[in-house]
Design a protein around this motif. Sequence first.
Motif, PDB file in Angstrom:
ATOM      1  N   TYR A  54      -4.988   5.940 -23.156  1.00 50.47           N
ATOM      2  CA  TYR A  54      -4.047   6.826 -23.314  1.00 50.47           C
ATOM      3  C   TYR A  54      -3.712   7.080 -22.035  1.00 50.47           C
ATOM      4  O   TYR A  54      -3.048   7.880 -21.546  1.00 50.47           O
ATOM      5  N   GLN A  55      -3.393   5.790 -20.674  1.00 48.73           N
ATOM      6  CA  GLN A  55      -3.077   5.756 -19.793  1.00 48.73           C
ATOM      7  C   GLN A  55      -2.198   4.586 -19.748  1.00 48.73           C
ATOM      8  O   GLN A  55      -2.729   3.271 -19.098  1.00 48.73           O
ATOM      9  N   HIS A  56      -0.778   4.494 -19.257  1.00 47.91           N
ATOM     10  CA  HIS A  56      -0.115   3.951 -18.877  1.00 47.91           C
ATOM     11  C   HIS A  56      -0.208   2.967 -17.807  1.00 47.91           C
ATOM     12  O   HIS A  56       0.018   1.519 -17.498  1.00 47.91           O
ATOM     13  N   ILE A  57      -1.050   3.263 -16.285  1.00 45.34           N
ATOM     14  CA  ILE A  57      -1.517   2.840 -14.864  1.00 45.34           C
ATOM     15  C   ILE A  57      -2.633   3.945 -14.789  1.00 45.34           C
ATOM     16  O   ILE A  57      -2.805   4.577 -15.189  1.00 45.34           O
ATOM     17  N   ASP A  58      -3.151   3.033 -13.587  1.00 45.18           N
ATOM     18  CA  ASP A  58      -4.572   4.485 -12.907  1.00 45.18           C
ATOM     19  C   ASP A  58      -3.531   4.821 -12.100  1.00 45.18           C
ATOM     20  O   ASP A  58      -2.796   4.541 -11.363  1.00 45.18           O
ATOM     21  N   PRO A  59      -3.631   6.016 -12.641  1.00 42.28           N
ATOM     22  CA  PRO A  59      -2.606   6.659 -11.789  1.00 42.28           C
ATOM     23  C   PRO A  59      -3.052   7.051  -9.630  1.00 42.28           C
ATOM     24  O   PRO A  59      -1.933   7.624  -9.156  1.00 42.28           O
ATOM     25  N   GLU A  60      -4.213   6.253  -9.478  1.00 42.41           N
ATOM     26  CA  GLU A  60      -4.647   6.474  -8.278  1.00 42.41           C
ATOM     27  C   GLU A  60      -3.668   5.359  -7.697  1.00 42.41           C
ATOM     28  O   GLU A  60      -3.238   5.013  -6.398  1.00 42.41           O
ATOM     29  N   GLN A  61      -2.788   4.398  -8.365  1.00 41.32           N
ATOM     30  CA  GLN A  61      -1.576   3.626  -7.935  1.00 41.32           C
ATOM     31  C   GLN A  61      -0.460   4.181  -7.520  1.00 41.32           C
ATOM     32  O   GLN A  61      -0.142   4.024  -6.710  1.00 41.32           O
ATOM     33  N   VAL A  62       0.000   5.506  -7.876  1.00 43.97           N
ATOM     34  CA  VAL A  62       0.953   5.905  -7.209  1.00 43.97           C
ATOM     35  C   VAL A  62       0.646   7.410  -6.071  1.00 43.97           C
ATOM     36  O   VAL A  62       0.607   8.659  -6.248  1.00 43.97           O
ATOM     37  N   GLY A  63      -0.564   7.295  -5.766  1.00 43.16           N
ATOM     38  CA  GLY A  63      -1.231   9.026  -5.447  1.00 43.16           C
ATOM     39  C   GLY A  63      -1.656  10.005  -6.142  1.00 43.16           C
ATOM     40  O   GLY A  63      -1.561  11.150  -5.735  1.00 43.16           O
ATOM     41  N   ASN A  64      -1.452   9.653  -7.588  1.00 39.81           N
ATOM     42  CA  ASN A  64      -1.870  10.932  -8.545  1.00 39.81           C
ATOM     43  C   ASN A  64      -3.122  11.195  -8.952  1.00 39.81           C
ATOM     44  O   ASN A  64      -4.416  10.217  -8.772  1.00 39.81           O
TER      45      ASN A  64
ATOM     46  N   SER B 163       8.452  19.318 -10.368  1.00 34.67           N
ATOM     47  CA  SER B 163       8.681  19.689 -11.603  1.00 34.67           C
ATOM     48  C   SER B 163       7.531  19.159 -11.820  1.00 34.67           C
ATOM     49  O   SER B 163       6.758  17.770 -11.395  1.00 34.67           O
ATOM     50  N   THR B 164       6.955  19.393 -12.866  1.00 37.13           N
ATOM     51  CA  THR B 164       5.395  19.128 -13.045  1.00 37.13           C
ATOM     52  C   THR B 164       5.308  18.688 -13.467  1.00 37.13           C
ATOM     53  O   THR B 164       4.318  17.847 -14.390  1.00 37.13           O
ATOM     54  N   HIS B 165       5.905  18.093 -14.652  1.00 34.46           N
ATOM     55  CA  HIS B 165       6.309  16.702 -15.911  1.00 34.46           C
ATOM     56  C   HIS B 165       7.101  16.063 -15.156  1.00 34.46           C
ATOM     57  O   HIS B 165       7.581  14.439 -16.175  1.00 34.46           O
ATOM     58  N   GLN B 166       7.458  15.448 -14.406  1.00 35.81           N
ATOM     59  CA  GLN B 166       8.050  14.056 -13.653  1.00 35.81           C
ATOM     60  C   GLN B 166       7.163  13.943 -13.782  1.00 35.81           C
ATOM     61  O   GLN B 166       5.545  13.151 -13.606  1.00 35.81           O
ATOM     62  N   PRO B 167       8.073  12.376 -14.085  1.00 38.78           N
ATOM     63  CA  PRO B 167       6.548  10.648 -14.605  1.00 38.78           C
ATOM     64  C   PRO B 167       6.329  10.528 -13.382  1.00 38.78           C
ATOM     65  O   PRO B 167       6.797  10.275 -12.171  1.00 38.78           O
ATOM     66  N   TYR B 168       4.872  10.656 -12.985  1.00 44.01           N
ATOM     67  CA  TYR B 168       4.503   9.290 -12.041  1.00 44.01           C
ATOM     68  C   TYR B 168       3.790  10.118 -11.723  1.00 44.01           C
ATOM     69  O   TYR B 168       2.117  10.315 -10.629  1.00 44.01           O
TER      70      TYR B 168
ATOM     71  N   GLY C  70       0.754  -1.345   0.098  1.00 42.67           N
ATOM     72  CA  GLY C  70      -0.228   0.327  -0.039  1.00 42.67           C
ATOM     73  C   GLY C  70       0.255   1.149  -0.136  1.00 42.67           C
ATOM     74  O   GLY C  70      -0.023   2.316   0.151  1.00 42.67           O
ATOM     75  N   HIS C  71       2.019   1.205   0.147  1.00 40.93           N
ATOM     76  CA  HIS C  71       2.808   2.665   0.358  1.00 40.93           C
ATOM     77  C   HIS C  71       3.651   3.399  -0.833  1.00 40.93           C
ATOM     78  O   HIS C  71       3.963   4.453  -0.598  1.00 40.93           O
ATOM     79  N   LEU C  72       3.013   2.025  -2.520  1.00 43.00           N
ATOM     80  CA  LEU C  72       3.527   3.149  -3.467  1.00 43.00           C
ATOM     81  C   LEU C  72       2.060   3.691  -3.633  1.00 43.00           C
ATOM     82  O   LEU C  72       2.350   5.203  -4.523  1.00 43.00           O
ATOM     83  N   ARG C  73       1.173   4.123  -3.386  1.00 44.43           N
ATOM     84  CA  ARG C  73       0.281   5.626  -3.235  1.00 44.43           C
ATOM     85  C   ARG C  73       0.285   6.306  -2.363  1.00 44.43           C
ATOM     86  O   ARG C  73      -0.770   7.621  -2.792  1.00 44.43           O
ATOM     87  N   GLU C  74       1.881   6.365  -1.507  1.00 40.02           N
ATOM     88  CA  GLU C  74       1.861   7.665  -1.399  1.00 40.02           C
ATOM     89  C   GLU C  74       3.093   8.544  -1.895  1.00 40.02           C
ATOM     90  O   GLU C  74       2.994   9.454  -1.537  1.00 40.02           O
ATOM     91  N   MET C  75       3.453   7.984  -3.595  1.00 37.82           N
ATOM     92  CA  MET C  75       4.621   8.433  -3.453  1.00 37.82           C
ATOM     93  C   MET C  75       4.422   9.993  -3.977  1.00 37.82           C
ATOM     94  O   MET C  75       5.135  10.541  -3.931  1.00 37.82           O
ATOM     95  N   THR C  76       3.187  10.223  -4.619  1.00 41.06           N
ATOM     96  CA  THR C  76       2.866  11.065  -5.443  1.00 41.06           C
ATOM     97  C   THR C  76       2.831  12.362  -4.200  1.00 41.06           C
ATOM     98  O   THR C  76       3.694  13.601  -4.194  1.00 41.06           O
ATOM     99  N   ARG C  77       2.618  12.162  -2.737  1.00 42.77           N
ATOM    100  CA  ARG C  77       3.263  13.268  -1.426  1.00 42.77           C
ATOM    101  C   ARG C  77       4.471  13.081  -1.313  1.00 42.77           C
ATOM    102  O   ARG C  77       4.439  14.157  -1.046  1.00 42.77           O
ATOM    103  N   ILE C  78       4.291  11.765  -0.969  1.00 42.18           N
ATOM    104  CA  ILE C  78       6.443  12.105  -0.881  1.00 42.18           C
ATOM    105  C   ILE C  78       7.123  12.622  -1.456  1.00 42.18           C
ATOM    106  O   ILE C  78       7.855  13.719  -1.047  1.00 42.18           O
TER     107      ILE C  78
END
Length: 534
Positions: free
Chosen positions: A321-331, A292-297, A271-279
């Motif tokens: 048009y998305q390679h993953i569900d953004p919620e997986q990385v908290g985005n 960076s606004t254009h950083q991957p993930y 479950g910690h991958l979902r915290e990635m954007t916040r971290i």
Amino acid sequence: MTETSELDDSFHVFDTTLRDGAQREGINLTVADKLAIARHLDDFGVGFIEGGWPGANPRDTEFFARAQQEIQFRHAQLVAFGATRRAGAKASEDPQVKALLEAGAPVITLVAKAHDRHVELALRTTLDENLEMVRDTVSHLTDQGRRVFVDCEHFFDGYRANPEYAKAVVRTASEAGADVVILCDTNGGMLPAQVHAVVATVLADTGARLGIHAQDDTGCAVANTLAAVDAGASHVQCTANGYGERVGNANLFPVVAALELKYGKRVLPEGHLREMTRISHAIAEVVNLTPSTHQPYVGVSAFAHKAGLHASAIKVDPDLYQHIDPEQVGNTMRMLVSDMAGRASVELKGKELGIDLGGDRELVGRVVERVKERELKGYTYEAADASFELLLRTEVEGKPLKYFDVESWRAIVEDRPDGSHANEATVKLWAKSERIVATAEGNGPVNALDRALRVALEKIYPQLAKLELVDYKVRILEGKHGTQSTTRVLIATSDGAGEWSTVGVADNVIAASWQALEDAYTYGLLRAGVEPAS
């Protein structure tokens, strides 16, 4: 102190933001900063946090002392960084090695020379003595109960120049007791296919457990890291947001996301991958650098869609048009409305804003044409969501959203004989059937207008007291020359709970600013739940 991690030891995510990342130009971390970042990294779930070089400077020495007292590590182990002993000395007597032990960290990373020219020119010793320095230092530290990793500095360049000697350094470190030997692309000049070939060969020839440390000078640090993993490396060294010397290091977040989502490797606690954007954003705040606004993930634009063709497909299925569900990385997914927008873009953006367009094709068509017409004049709605929402609500309601009606405004800049300047603005408007005239001074004509508008409205709308302008951008648009050019102004406003952006376009900067200010105050009242005037 560290609690037991739920992950096994088969694969390491090793973060070096506090040492290598701190070498980025513009980053200057205090001990408090380092402690804050260490907590964020531990929350994220990395296995190892390299805290710095104890004994090399008072700040790193203090960090290790405080970290072990103030942080209860739940997932990570603290790592001290240092060098092999000096040439001609004994590891047990080397002051720098003693400082590593005194830091109290359970893991120590040693940097060792793996390039023959560096040994002879930088260390000014023999190739054999360099091997003995590695052997003696690793053995001494493991005898003292420390786990040891060895960073083979300039490994890939050294391998190119003298492959047998570079492999001898790896073999010596491993045989002396190093748990992992890290192959470092210190100059950042390698490419993925080269990294893969070298790592695979070294792994086969030495039998050592290998890691990878990649700099980003070719823009390939993340790709090089993953190529090393493909070749058998089981330890990756990265920095948060790719911070590091010159252009930076392998970025922790896309590396971890690729390992978890593309490789299927469990490298973080559940479950910690979902915290990635916040971290990512939290660490950016600590180092005082804009994310960076254009950083991957994790960038705010990572899942932002602008083209009408893309929006049409996303309306059917976001995965098109998305390679993953953004919620997986908290985005989150965002729809951008611009002159490239089609009906699907407007419908999806309306849904994102909570406005049900009810499948009204005529209404959506009007909005699309209105956006294209105004963007032709210089407006930009992808950077001004609040102004777009006001436009959309105007079309839905059939009339503008109004809390006040402006009778007139003016701004005066006075240049005085003593060289000083005065900026004064007067606003005349109607609100709730009351005519209001307000005058204010400010630091520049736009600031004076902002203050006058606030003075005029705050008694009637006290909610505006919370509003604060947090950013102001001006751009001169093409089409005319010099002072006759069209001007676009973007204003970011905050109410303490969130931010929004508005846009104004006119033939002068003050008029454009006024438009953006009107939208900013109108949207602020809408956010506050104030009912508009009838």
